[in-house]
Design an enzyme around this catalytic site. Structure first.
Site, PDB file in Angstrom:
ATOM      1  N   LYS A 113      -7.310 -15.025  60.108  1.00 57.55           N
ATOM      2  CA  LYS A 113      -6.361 -13.935  59.864  1.00 57.55           C
ATOM      3  C   LYS A 113      -4.943 -14.319  60.242  1.00 57.55           C
ATOM      4  O   LYS A 113      -3.993 -13.865  59.619  1.00 57.55           O
ATOM      5  CB  LYS A 113      -6.776 -12.677  60.639  1.00 57.55           C
ATOM      6  CG  LYS A 113      -7.979 -11.972  60.049  1.00 57.55           C
ATOM      7  CD  LYS A 113      -8.058 -10.545  60.556  1.00 57.55           C
ATOM      8  CE  LYS A 113      -9.316  -9.860  60.058  1.00 57.55           C
ATOM      9  NZ  LYS A 113      -9.462  -8.513  60.637  1.00 57.55           N
ATOM     10  N   LYS A 194     -19.240 -14.882  47.678  1.00 56.24           N
ATOM     11  CA  LYS A 194     -19.612 -13.535  48.084  1.00 56.24           C
ATOM     12  C   LYS A 194     -18.746 -12.499  47.372  1.00 56.24           C
ATOM     13  O   LYS A 194     -17.559 -12.740  47.154  1.00 56.24           O
ATOM     14  CB  LYS A 194     -19.384 -13.394  49.601  1.00 56.24           C
ATOM     15  CG  LYS A 194     -20.651 -13.083  50.378  1.00 56.24           C
ATOM     16  CD  LYS A 194     -20.395 -13.131  51.857  1.00 56.24           C
ATOM     17  CE  LYS A 194     -20.405 -11.749  52.456  1.00 56.24           C
ATOM     18  NZ  LYS A 194     -20.368 -11.778  53.930  1.00 56.24           N
ATOM     19  N   LYS A 197     -13.575  -7.864  48.366  1.00 58.60           N
ATOM     20  CA  LYS A 197     -12.519  -7.039  47.782  1.00 58.60           C
ATOM     21  C   LYS A 197     -11.258  -7.842  47.514  1.00 58.60           C
ATOM     22  O   LYS A 197     -10.412  -7.442  46.743  1.00 58.60           O
ATOM     23  CB  LYS A 197     -12.237  -5.807  48.646  1.00 58.60           C
ATOM     24  CG  LYS A 197     -11.790  -6.136  50.044  1.00 58.60           C
ATOM     25  CD  LYS A 197     -11.779  -4.887  50.918  1.00 58.60           C
ATOM     26  CE  LYS A 197     -11.568  -5.297  52.352  1.00 58.60           C
ATOM     27  NZ  LYS A 197     -12.178  -4.410  53.319  1.00 58.60           N
TER      28      LYS A 197
END
Ligand code: TRP
Length: 326
Positions: A113, A194, A197
């Site tokens: 992140k 996977k 979003k």
């Protein structure tokens, strides 16, 4: 035998897709029975990266509505918003004193992140200490989360043990459980990745609240392969196996056995779309009802927060006391 407590935290931001539903939410719904289940919408974690206030408020409410629409029942579980239970921030601080700089530096989610954001908040760094507090506040036995949370869970366990050995028995040491039916749903266009979003190929991602016609189309266009045999073989037939996995997760049947019913890709796509639509349609209807009355969702979440506070305040007091606060 006393009922075991399960606790899980769910990020409020982003719009949930089929992978979230089949991989996580469906298990949360299932675990309401037979467990003492506590589910927390983790808005304090969300703000470790920049958030627009109006959007945060809207997505927190929306996640509450979505979870209730999907079957989390405020009568059978405790569903609440993290920031409405102040003990999370309070114990979070105490846990920051219990985990080390070195441990936090090794967290891979932080590394990922912080690579993606320009402003790296110190809260993003101490995020796992707050997550430990979330879990420990409820004397949690089991934390059903995906493998990506393994490292955070290990840290929470270490922190609980360290606190207990420094200050005396305070926390239950939680266990990580990989959910019993953790379906791994892949992107319909890129079945080796996977479903996510943030995926670029929007056609590969099915949203829980997506228009049903559009869902049908996405399944019809799902990537398969140039053979024509239907068999469950993730390595050599990722597209077909993903369809089987989705059908399996929705119908609770074994994907290998399901494959035997098919000789054609087309029929598998049609049936998978139909099965997905049959579970999403009632969820969408309930969501629309809840969305029409936001005050009711807020009321239910407030009751959830009150119930959560009853448990959390006792555990927090125990920690506070043992640590030597006046
Ligand atoms: N970090 C988790 C995630 O990104 C969310 C989370 C916060 C959580 N607190 C938790 C999960 C406590 C389990 C238990 O998905």
């Amino acid at each position: 035998m006393t009922t075991q407590r399960v606790f899980s935290g769910i990020q409020p931001t982003g719009v949930a897709h089929l992978g979230n539903f089949l991989g996580a939410i469906k298990n949360y719904v299932r675990m309401q029975d037979g467990h003492d289940a506590v589910y927390c919408i983790v808005d304090l974690h969300a703000v470790t990266v920049p958030q627009d206030p109006a959007e945060l408020r809207a997505s927190t409410l929306r996640m509450g509505q979505l979870l209730m629409a999907a079957g989390l029942d405020p009568e059978r579980c405790i569903l609440f918003v993290q920031s409405q239970v102040p003990q999370h921030s309070q114990l979070g601080w105490l846990m920051e004193t219990t985990v080390s700089y070195g441990e936090l530096s090794r967290m891979t989610q932080f590394k990922d992140k912080s690579d993606r954001n320009e402003f790296i908040s110190s809260a993003l760094f101490t995020y796992p200490a707050l997550q430990a507090a979330d879990i420990l506040l409820y004397d949690t036995n089991f934390v059903p989360v995906g493998d990506d949370q393994r490292q955070h869970l290990e840290l929470a366990r270490d922190a609980a043990q360290r606190f207990n050995s420094r200050f005396g028995e305070t926390f239950v040491v939680p266990e990580h459980v990989i959910p019993p039916v953790a379906a791994r749903i892949m992107d319909l266009q890129r079945p080796n990745d996977k479903m996510s979003k943030s995926a670029e190929a929007e056609n590969g991602v099915v949203m829980i609240l997506e228009d049903l016609k559009s869902i049908e189309k996405k399944f019809k266009r799902a990537v398969t392969d140039s053979e024509d045999e239907v068999r469950f073989d993730r390595e050599n037939k990722p597209g077909i196996s993903n369809l089987l996995e989705i059908l399996s997760a929705v119908t609770d049947k074994n994907p290998v056995v399901l494959a035997e019913d098919y000789t054609q890709y087309g029929q598998l796509k049609i049936d998978t779309a139909e099965a997905v639509i049959s579970v999403l349609q009632p969820i969408q209807e309930r969501f629309a009802e809840l969305a029409a009355d936001p005050a009711e969702t807020q009321r239910l979440l407030t009751i959830g927060a009150e119930k959560a506070r009853e448990i959390a305040s006792v555990v927090y007091e125990r920690a506070r006391n043992n640590m030597g606060f006046l």
